[in-house]
Design an enzyme around this catalytic site. Structure first.
Site, PDB file in Angstrom:
ATOM      1  N   HIS A 201       0.830  -1.212   0.000  1.00 52.12           N
ATOM      2  CA  HIS A 201       0.000   0.000   0.000  1.00 52.12           C
ATOM      3  C   HIS A 201       0.862   1.258   0.000  1.00 52.12           C
ATOM      4  O   HIS A 201       0.371   2.352   0.266  1.00 52.12           O
ATOM      5  CB  HIS A 201      -0.936   0.013   1.220  1.00 52.12           C
ATOM      6  CG  HIS A 201      -1.728  -1.236   1.366  1.00 52.12           C
ATOM      7  ND1 HIS A 201      -1.322  -2.294   2.152  1.00 52.12           N
ATOM      8  CD2 HIS A 201      -2.886  -1.624   0.772  1.00 52.12           C
ATOM      9  CE1 HIS A 201      -2.197  -3.265   2.074  1.00 52.12           C
ATOM     10  NE2 HIS A 201      -3.151  -2.901   1.244  1.00 52.12           N
TER      11      HIS A 201
HETATM   12  S1  FES Z   1       1.741  -0.618   3.314  1.00 51.35           S
HETATM   13 FE1  FES Z   1       0.082  -1.915   3.663  1.00 51.35          FE
HETATM   14  S2  FES Z   1       1.042  -3.711   4.299  1.00 51.35           S
HETATM   15 FE2  FES Z   1       2.677  -2.371   3.965  1.00 51.35          FE
END
Ligand code: FES
Length: 236
Positions: A201
């Site tokens: 993410h």
């Molecule tokens: S940024 Fe979501 S799991 Fe690493």
């Protein structure tokens, strides 16, 4: 004369046999009549009538408590308390034994520690090892990286933490390779801050493993470790 005697004897024997049969028949007839009379009246005469009763209740008066009611209560409380204490001690011992059996043995605990030879990690390189099913990042930092980690204004960080609080030796950075957002494994030497980047993410960690950008709320976790020798690292 002789024939007269024989005839009289034969006659006497016949009369005697007839009388015997008649007596037996009379006796049987009388017994049957008595039984019929008892059955028709519905009564029964016990042959043990008049005998004393065989069930006698013993006298326990000798065993009765002669003291007051309070003495008896005290004794009951004492017994209840004692039995409770013994039961509690037994339960505690049982639970302790159970937990002792369920806990990890010494050899399993020994395997829970990982020893790393630091001579095998050149400066400026990352190594990933597996410890208790998780990846652990070990970074042999350069002096430039150490300076960079220290020049950050801690107050500006999302999870404020000084670099010196995250390391035991400045050149060795040791931390769990688990993103604090949702648990992905970040990529080393990547991201906007030259540290680690989580592609799941888009979380960016700096060269001290601190979160700088993205959804992750916390810095990468530092596990328990020690340096038993100059060139040896033990994690766990
Ligand atoms: S940024 Fe979501 S799991 Fe690493």
């Amino acid at each position: 004369m002789a024939s007269l005697n024989i005839a009289s004897r034969t006659l006497a024997r016949g009369v005697s046999r007839s009388c015997t049969r008649l007596n037996v028949a009379r006796a049987l007839s009388t017994s049957a009549q008595l039984n019929d009379a008892a059955a028709s009246s519905g009564s029964y005469s016990s042959p043990f009538k008049g005998e004393p009763k065989s069930t006698k209740i013993p006298d326990f008066g000798h065993y009765l408590n002669k003291g007051s009611a309070n003495t008896s209560l005290l004794f009951q409380y004492f017994m209840v308390g004692t039995m409770g204490a013994i039961t509690a001690a037994g339960a505690k011992s049982t639970v302790q034994e159970f937990l002792k059996n369920m806990s990890a043995s010494a050899d399993v605990l020994a395997m829970a520690k990982v020893e790393v030879d630091l001579n095998a990690i050149p400066e400026g390189k990352n190594v990933i090892i597996k410890w208790r099913g998780k990846p652990v990042f070990i970074r042999h930092r350069t002096s430039e990286e150490i300076d960079e980690a220290n020049k950050i204004d801690i107050a500006s960080l999302r999870d404020p933490q000084a670099d010196e609080d995250r390391v035991q030796k400045p050149e060795w950075l040791v931390m769990l390779g688990v993103c604090t957002h949702l648990g992905c494994v970040p990529i080393g030497e990547a991201g906007d801050y030259g540290g680690w980047f989580c592609p799941c993410h888009g979380s960016h960690y700096d060269i001290s493993g601190r979160i700088r950008k993205g959804p992750a709320p916390l810095n990468l976790e530092v596990p328990t470790y020690e340096f038993p020798e100059e060139d040896k690292l033990v994690i766990g």
